[in-house]
Write a protein that holds these residues in place. Sequence first.
Motif, PDB file in Angstrom:
ATOM      1  N   LEU A 177      41.550 -41.797 -48.165  1.00 22.25           N
ATOM      2  CA  LEU A 177      41.455 -41.320 -46.785  1.00 22.25           C
ATOM      3  C   LEU A 177      39.994 -41.193 -46.378  1.00 22.25           C
ATOM      4  N   CYS A 178      39.680 -41.683 -45.209  1.00 23.75           N
ATOM      5  CA  CYS A 178      38.300 -41.663 -44.727  1.00 23.75           C
ATOM      6  C   CYS A 178      37.738 -40.243 -44.724  1.00 23.75           C
ATOM      7  N   ARG A 179      38.507 -39.278 -44.264  1.00 21.87           N
ATOM      8  CA  ARG A 179      37.999 -37.899 -44.182  1.00 21.87           C
ATOM      9  C   ARG A 179      37.588 -37.376 -45.549  1.00 21.87           C
ATOM     10  N   ASP A 180      38.328 -37.781 -46.605  1.00 18.30           N
ATOM     11  CA  ASP A 180      37.982 -37.360 -47.965  1.00 18.30           C
ATOM     12  C   ASP A 180      36.790 -38.145 -48.497  1.00 18.30           C
ATOM     13  N   LEU A 181      36.777 -39.437 -48.249  1.00 15.83           N
ATOM     14  CA  LEU A 181      35.670 -40.279 -48.702  1.00 15.83           C
ATOM     15  C   LEU A 181      34.344 -39.822 -48.100  1.00 15.83           C
ATOM     16  N   LYS A 182      34.371 -39.429 -46.845  1.00 19.02           N
ATOM     17  CA  LYS A 182      33.156 -39.019 -46.134  1.00 19.02           C
ATOM     18  C   LYS A 182      32.883 -37.530 -46.255  1.00 19.02           C
ATOM     19  N   GLY A 183      33.756 -36.789 -46.924  1.00 19.59           N
ATOM     20  CA  GLY A 183      33.534 -35.364 -47.133  1.00 19.59           C
ATOM     21  C   GLY A 183      33.580 -34.538 -45.867  1.00 19.59           C
ATOM     22  N   ARG A 184      34.400 -34.949 -44.920  1.00 21.61           N
ATOM     23  CA  ARG A 184      34.462 -34.236 -43.649  1.00 21.61           C
ATOM     24  C   ARG A 184      34.758 -32.745 -43.837  1.00 21.61           C
ATOM     25  N   ASP A 185      35.675 -32.407 -44.705  1.00 21.54           N
ATOM     26  CA  ASP A 185      36.063 -31.008 -44.899  1.00 21.54           C
ATOM     27  C   ASP A 185      35.287 -30.319 -46.019  1.00 21.54           C
ATOM     28  N   THR A 186      34.722 -31.093 -46.940  1.00 21.78           N
ATOM     29  CA  THR A 186      34.054 -30.514 -48.107  1.00 21.78           C
ATOM     30  C   THR A 186      32.545 -30.617 -48.064  1.00 21.78           C
ATOM     31  N   GLY A 187      32.036 -31.551 -47.248  1.00 24.55           N
ATOM     32  CA  GLY A 187      30.601 -31.796 -47.221  1.00 24.55           C
ATOM     33  C   GLY A 187      30.123 -32.665 -48.378  1.00 24.55           C
ATOM     34  N   ILE A 188      31.055 -33.139 -49.207  1.00 25.84           N
ATOM     35  CA  ILE A 188      30.711 -33.972 -50.368  1.00 25.84           C
ATOM     36  C   ILE A 188      31.188 -35.400 -50.119  1.00 25.84           C
ATOM     37  N   VAL A 189      30.257 -36.315 -49.975  1.00 27.59           N
ATOM     38  CA  VAL A 189      30.589 -37.726 -49.774  1.00 27.59           C
ATOM     39  C   VAL A 189      30.992 -38.322 -51.122  1.00 27.59           C
ATOM     40  N   LEU A 190      32.215 -38.818 -51.187  1.00 27.70           N
ATOM     41  CA  LEU A 190      32.698 -39.443 -52.420  1.00 27.70           C
ATOM     42  C   LEU A 190      32.275 -40.902 -52.517  1.00 27.70           C
ATOM     43  N   CYS A 191      32.191 -41.576 -51.388  1.00 27.00           N
ATOM     44  CA  CYS A 191      31.870 -43.002 -51.390  1.00 27.00           C
ATOM     45  C   CYS A 191      31.335 -43.375 -50.009  1.00 27.00           C
ATOM     46  N   THR A 192      30.223 -44.075 -49.963  1.00 29.54           N
ATOM     47  CA  THR A 192      29.659 -44.503 -48.686  1.00 29.54           C
ATOM     48  C   THR A 192      30.519 -45.603 -48.076  1.00 29.54           C
ATOM     49  N   CYS A 193      30.347 -45.826 -46.798  1.00 26.31           N
ATOM     50  CA  CYS A 193      31.069 -46.917 -46.144  1.00 26.31           C
ATOM     51  C   CYS A 193      30.728 -48.260 -46.793  1.00 26.31           C
ATOM     52  N   ASP A 194      29.454 -48.484 -47.074  1.00 28.81           N
ATOM     53  CA  ASP A 194      29.062 -49.745 -47.711  1.00 28.81           C
ATOM     54  C   ASP A 194      29.779 -49.934 -49.046  1.00 28.81           C
ATOM     55  N   ASP A 195      29.872 -48.869 -49.836  1.00 31.71           N
ATOM     56  CA  ASP A 195      30.542 -48.998 -51.130  1.00 31.71           C
ATOM     57  C   ASP A 195      32.051 -49.183 -50.971  1.00 31.71           C
ATOM     58  N   CYS A 196      32.640 -48.573 -49.960  1.00 34.61           N
ATOM     59  CA  CYS A 196      34.061 -48.805 -49.682  1.00 34.61           C
ATOM     60  C   CYS A 196      34.294 -50.268 -49.301  1.00 34.61           C
ATOM     61  N   VAL A 197      33.398 -50.809 -48.475  1.00 33.56           N
ATOM     62  CA  VAL A 197      33.502 -52.220 -48.070  1.00 33.56           C
ATOM     63  C   VAL A 197      33.338 -53.123 -49.289  1.00 33.56           C
ATOM     64  N   ARG A 198      32.401 -52.813 -50.158  1.00 31.52           N
ATOM     65  CA  ARG A 198      32.212 -53.617 -51.375  1.00 31.52           C
ATOM     66  C   ARG A 198      33.467 -53.592 -52.251  1.00 31.52           C
ATOM     67  N   CYS A 199      34.020 -52.410 -52.457  1.00 31.92           N
ATOM     68  CA  CYS A 199      35.213 -52.272 -53.291  1.00 31.92           C
ATOM     69  C   CYS A 199      36.382 -53.049 -52.686  1.00 31.92           C
ATOM     70  N   ALA A 200      36.614 -52.886 -51.401  1.00 34.49           N
ATOM     71  CA  ALA A 200      37.724 -53.577 -50.742  1.00 34.49           C
ATOM     72  C   ALA A 200      37.518 -55.090 -50.769  1.00 34.49           C
ATOM     73  N   THR A 201      36.281 -55.523 -50.626  1.00 33.16           N
ATOM     74  CA  THR A 201      35.980 -56.958 -50.696  1.00 33.16           C
ATOM     75  C   THR A 201      36.289 -57.494 -52.087  1.00 33.16           C
ATOM     76  N   ASP A 202      35.938 -56.749 -53.102  1.00 34.10           N
ATOM     77  CA  ASP A 202      36.261 -57.167 -54.476  1.00 34.10           C
ATOM     78  C   ASP A 202      37.767 -57.283 -54.671  1.00 34.10           C
TER      79      ASP A 202
END
Length: 130
Positions: free
Chosen positions: A95-120
């Motif tokens: 979930l984007c909100r979890d990946l970006k740390g919207r509720d926790t303030g902790i970014v789990l994965c940047t957008c660039d890294d999400c794009v890289r993973c999905a591309t792989d």
Amino acid sequence: METTERRQQAIEYKHAGYNCCQAVLCAFADKTPYTEEQLCSLGAAFGVGMGGMEGTCGALIGALMLLGIASEDRPMMREARSMHRSFTETCGASLCRDLKGRDTGIVLCTCDDCVRCATDLAQQICDKEN
């Protein structure tokens, strides 16, 4: 095109203003029967976590869309679950909100890294189809 080149192309799309879903989809335009413009339109509503950081990461959605395009009429649910699991293991959430740390303030994965993973993950589908 090799995985490294395709990853770079997806990141370039992302940095050019495409959302995460569009970046992944358009990096594979040469592997689909659709134009880049059509893929861009298809992915337009799936940026920022399916339209607003609440839902599934757009990059993952793009990879899953490519699975659907490549699979045509054959069942793909097992592959879709596997892709989701791999993405979540690599990125820490789906979930984007979890990946970006919207509720926790902790970014789990940047957008660039999400794009890289999905591309792989999408490249793996293309490699199986060939």
